[in-house]
Design a protein around this motif. Structure first.
Motif, mmCIF file in Angstrom:
data_model
loop_
_atom_site.group_PDB
_atom_site.id
_atom_site.type_symbol
_atom_site.label_atom_id
_atom_site.label_comp_id
_atom_site.label_asym_id
_atom_site.label_seq_id
_atom_site.Cartn_x
_atom_site.Cartn_y
_atom_site.Cartn_z
ATOM 1 N N PRO A 43 0.677 -1.317 0.029
ATOM 2 C CA PRO A 43 -0.092 -0.080 0.120
ATOM 3 C C PRO A 43 0.797 1.182 -0.076
ATOM 4 C CG PRO A 43 0.017 -0.800 2.003
ATOM 5 C CD PRO A 43 0.779 -1.846 1.189
ATOM 6 N N PHE A 44 0.285 2.225 -0.837
ATOM 7 C CA PHE A 44 1.087 3.591 -0.535
ATOM 8 C C PHE A 44 0.977 3.988 0.777
ATOM 9 C CE2 PHE A 44 0.448 4.174 -5.280
ATOM 10 C CZ PHE A 44 1.751 4.480 -5.579
ATOM 11 N N GLY A 45 2.057 4.708 1.238
ATOM 12 C CA GLY A 45 1.875 5.274 2.622
ATOM 13 C C GLY A 45 2.266 4.414 3.823
ATOM 14 N N GLY A 46 2.577 3.039 3.475
ATOM 15 C CA GLY A 46 2.934 2.137 4.044
ATOM 16 C C GLY A 46 1.825 1.346 4.772
ATOM 17 N N GLY A 47 2.177 0.848 5.989
ATOM 18 C CA GLY A 47 0.976 -0.053 6.591
ATOM 19 C C GLY A 47 1.227 -1.487 6.436
ATOM 20 N N GLU A 48 0.183 -2.292 6.918
ATOM 21 C CA GLU A 48 0.290 -3.837 7.043
ATOM 22 C C GLU A 48 -0.518 -4.221 5.426
ATOM 23 O OE1 GLU A 48 1.597 -5.469 9.289
ATOM 24 O OE2 GLU A 48 1.713 -3.291 10.411
ATOM 25 N N GLY A 49 -0.025 -5.519 5.249
ATOM 26 C CA GLY A 49 -0.293 -6.251 4.420
ATOM 27 C C GLY A 49 -0.309 -5.757 2.805
ATOM 28 N N MET A 50 -0.873 -6.623 1.972
ATOM 29 C CA MET A 50 -0.938 -6.074 0.527
ATOM 30 C C MET A 50 -2.180 -5.830 -0.034
ATOM 31 S SD MET A 50 2.445 -6.573 -0.283
ATOM 32 C CE MET A 50 2.570 -7.217 -1.927
ATOM 33 N N VAL A 51 -2.254 -5.275 -1.049
ATOM 34 C CA VAL A 51 -3.685 -4.725 -1.713
ATOM 35 C C VAL A 51 -3.875 -5.040 -3.144
ATOM 36 C CG1 VAL A 51 -5.162 -2.393 -2.332
ATOM 37 C CG2 VAL A 51 -3.474 -2.625 -0.173
ATOM 38 N N LEU A 52 -4.984 -5.558 -3.441
ATOM 39 C CA LEU A 52 -5.234 -5.951 -4.946
ATOM 40 C C LEU A 52 -5.281 -5.054 -5.831
ATOM 41 C CD1 LEU A 52 -8.223 -8.581 -5.036
ATOM 42 C CD2 LEU A 52 -5.755 -9.005 -5.526
ATOM 43 N N LYS A 53 -4.384 -5.130 -6.552
ATOM 44 C CA LYS A 53 -4.164 -3.986 -7.731
ATOM 45 C C LYS A 53 -5.364 -3.743 -8.451
ATOM 46 C CE LYS A 53 -0.111 -4.494 -9.995
ATOM 47 N NZ LYS A 53 0.450 -3.382 -10.133
ATOM 48 N N PRO A 54 -5.425 -2.398 -9.135
ATOM 49 C CA PRO A 54 -6.642 -2.133 -9.895
ATOM 50 C C PRO A 54 -6.333 -2.650 -11.304
ATOM 51 C CG PRO A 54 -5.118 -0.045 -9.738
ATOM 52 C CD PRO A 54 -4.509 -1.275 -8.716
ATOM 53 N N GLU A 55 -5.291 -2.735 -11.919
ATOM 54 C CA GLU A 55 -5.319 -3.306 -13.548
ATOM 55 C C GLU A 55 -6.001 -4.485 -13.733
ATOM 56 O OE1 GLU A 55 -2.516 -2.345 -11.475
ATOM 57 O OE2 GLU A 55 -1.117 -1.634 -12.748
ATOM 58 N N PRO A 56 -5.779 -5.706 -12.965
ATOM 59 C CA PRO A 56 -6.522 -6.969 -13.388
ATOM 60 C C PRO A 56 -7.917 -6.714 -13.214
ATOM 61 C CG PRO A 56 -4.720 -7.050 -11.999
ATOM 62 C CD PRO A 56 -4.665 -5.764 -11.847
ATOM 63 N N ILE A 57 -8.479 -6.085 -12.215
ATOM 64 C CA ILE A 57 -9.788 -5.947 -12.106
ATOM 65 C C ILE A 57 -10.644 -5.139 -13.078
ATOM 66 C CG2 ILE A 57 -11.581 -5.378 -10.409
ATOM 67 C CD1 ILE A 57 -9.724 -5.774 -8.153
ATOM 68 N N PHE A 58 -9.989 -3.975 -13.364
ATOM 69 C CA PHE A 58 -10.535 -2.975 -14.618
ATOM 70 C C PHE A 58 -10.563 -4.113 -15.812
ATOM 71 C CE2 PHE A 58 -10.298 0.350 -11.723
ATOM 72 C CZ PHE A 58 -11.253 1.433 -12.188
ATOM 73 N N GLY A 59 -9.144 -4.546 -16.008
ATOM 74 C CA GLY A 59 -8.943 -5.347 -17.310
ATOM 75 C C GLY A 59 -10.142 -6.393 -17.289
ATOM 76 N N CYS A 60 -10.201 -7.096 -16.114
ATOM 77 C CA CYS A 60 -11.284 -8.193 -16.485
ATOM 78 C C CYS A 60 -12.637 -7.612 -16.769
ATOM 79 C CB CYS A 60 -11.216 -9.009 -15.036
ATOM 80 S SG CYS A 60 -12.188 -10.378 -15.040
ATOM 81 N N LEU A 61 -13.286 -6.846 -15.946
ATOM 82 C CA LEU A 61 -14.364 -6.004 -16.288
ATOM 83 C C LEU A 61 -14.670 -5.653 -17.518
ATOM 84 C CD1 LEU A 61 -16.848 -5.820 -14.251
ATOM 85 C CD2 LEU A 61 -16.257 -3.248 -14.806
ATOM 86 N N GLU A 62 -13.841 -4.799 -18.043
ATOM 87 C CA GLU A 62 -13.885 -4.467 -19.592
ATOM 88 C C GLU A 62 -13.907 -5.473 -20.340
ATOM 89 O OE1 GLU A 62 -11.503 -0.396 -18.026
ATOM 90 O OE2 GLU A 62 -10.313 -1.823 -19.279
#
Ligand code: SAM
Length: 281
Positions: free
Chosen positions: A53-72
């Motif tokens: 995550p930007f700004g630091g902190g725990e864990g990982m975040v699902l990236k936007p590209e695969p989700i946008f790409g899949c929906l499109e």
């Protein structure tokens, strides 16, 4: 209805959507369910779907590209603006602990749509731009945190599929189930079903029994076997009210009770007082 599920664990859905009413509804063509692997929409050789995550902190975040790409890639999904307009027949839903809580009212609303896309988050969640710019709503299946959206997606698919006309053999049975508000918003008795049943009218369902009438000394209430429809309906309504009062008193505050219901509730409360007195004597 067409339902698309976007997930990084497509195999998760082998099973939950292959039994009972959902399976039959799929076989009958009432609902078409397609599972999409988000990793197929990554561009790197490691098929990376998450990042720090930007700004630091725990864990990982699902990236936007695969989700946008899949929906499109689905092609026939209406724009977000169109989906948000009144009377829209499509919805792209992000599963999220922070979303509107899923309930029978929302299940009924969604079951009337033509097209639903369910986006399953994982890790610490999904990049916020999914809820800001891609999904048209966020839905939670309860006030607890799950490891991923897949269980929530399966819950939503099951609850809405059984409300699609034709999915349940006896459609009248879905009208008497717990939480189901009648169209009048009242707890009135059903008119087009067997006269011994009553709609839940937003309360919990009444108790059900089947054969044997005596199982290890646990006997079925006599009233259910006497063939008197009025008495059976009255008993069912009273026990549904009693169970709701005991397990979900919050529901009683939301529904409009008939004068008959109020009378039954008074009887239940009096019965409870008498029982409490007899145990202290
Ligand atoms: N950091 C998030 C929070 O505190 O709200 C929790 C993320 S959770 C570990 C990972 C994913 O599980 C979420 O993105 C969501 O898709 C799904 N999820 C978790 N709890 C959920 C719930 N109650 N209802 C629906 N989906 C849920």
């Amino acid at each position: 209805m067409k339902i698309d599920i976007l997930t990084i664990f497509p195999d998760f859905f082998r099973g939950p959507l292959d039994y009972g009413i959902v399976r039959r509804a799929r076989e009958m063509g009432l609902v078409e369910i397609n599972i999409h692997d988000l990793r197929a929409f990554t561009k790197d050789r490691h098929r990376t779907v998450d990042d720090r995550p930007f700004g630091g902190g725990e864990g990982m975040v699902l990236k936007p590209e695969p989700i946008f790409g899949c929906l499109e890639s689905l092609g026939d999904v209406a724009s977000r603006e169109a989906r948000l307009s009144p009377g829209a027949k499509q919805s792209v839903i992000l599963l999220s602990a922070q979303g509107r809580r899923f309930d029978q009212t929302l299940a009924a609303e969604l079951s009337a749509l033509d097209r639903i896309v369910l986006i399953c988050g994982r890790y610490e969640g999904v990049d916020e731009r999914i809820s800001e710019h891609l999904a048209d709503r966020e839905v939670s299946i309860g006030d607890y945190v799950l490891s991923g959206g897949e269980l929530g997606a399966a819950v939503i698919v099951d609850a809405i599929t059984r409300l699609i006309p034709g999915a349940v053999g006896n459609q009248a049975s879905t009208r008497q189930e717990s939480f189901t508000e009648s169209s009048a918003g009242q707890a009135e008795l059903v008119v087009d079903g067997p006269s011994s049943t009553c709609v839940s009218g937003g309360l919990l369902d009444y108790p059900h029994y089947t054969r044997p009438a005596d199982f290890r000394g646990m006997v079925v209430p006599e009233v259910l076997m006497n063939g008197n429809h009025d008495q059976i309906r009255n008993w069912r309504r009273k026990t549904a009210l009693a169970k709701t009062l005991r397990n979900r008193p919050d529901l009683l505050e939301r529904v409009v009770l008939t004068a008959e219901d109020e009378e039954l509730l008074n009887q239940i409360k009096l019965d409870q007082i008498k029982l409490a007195q007899s145990t202290t004597d």
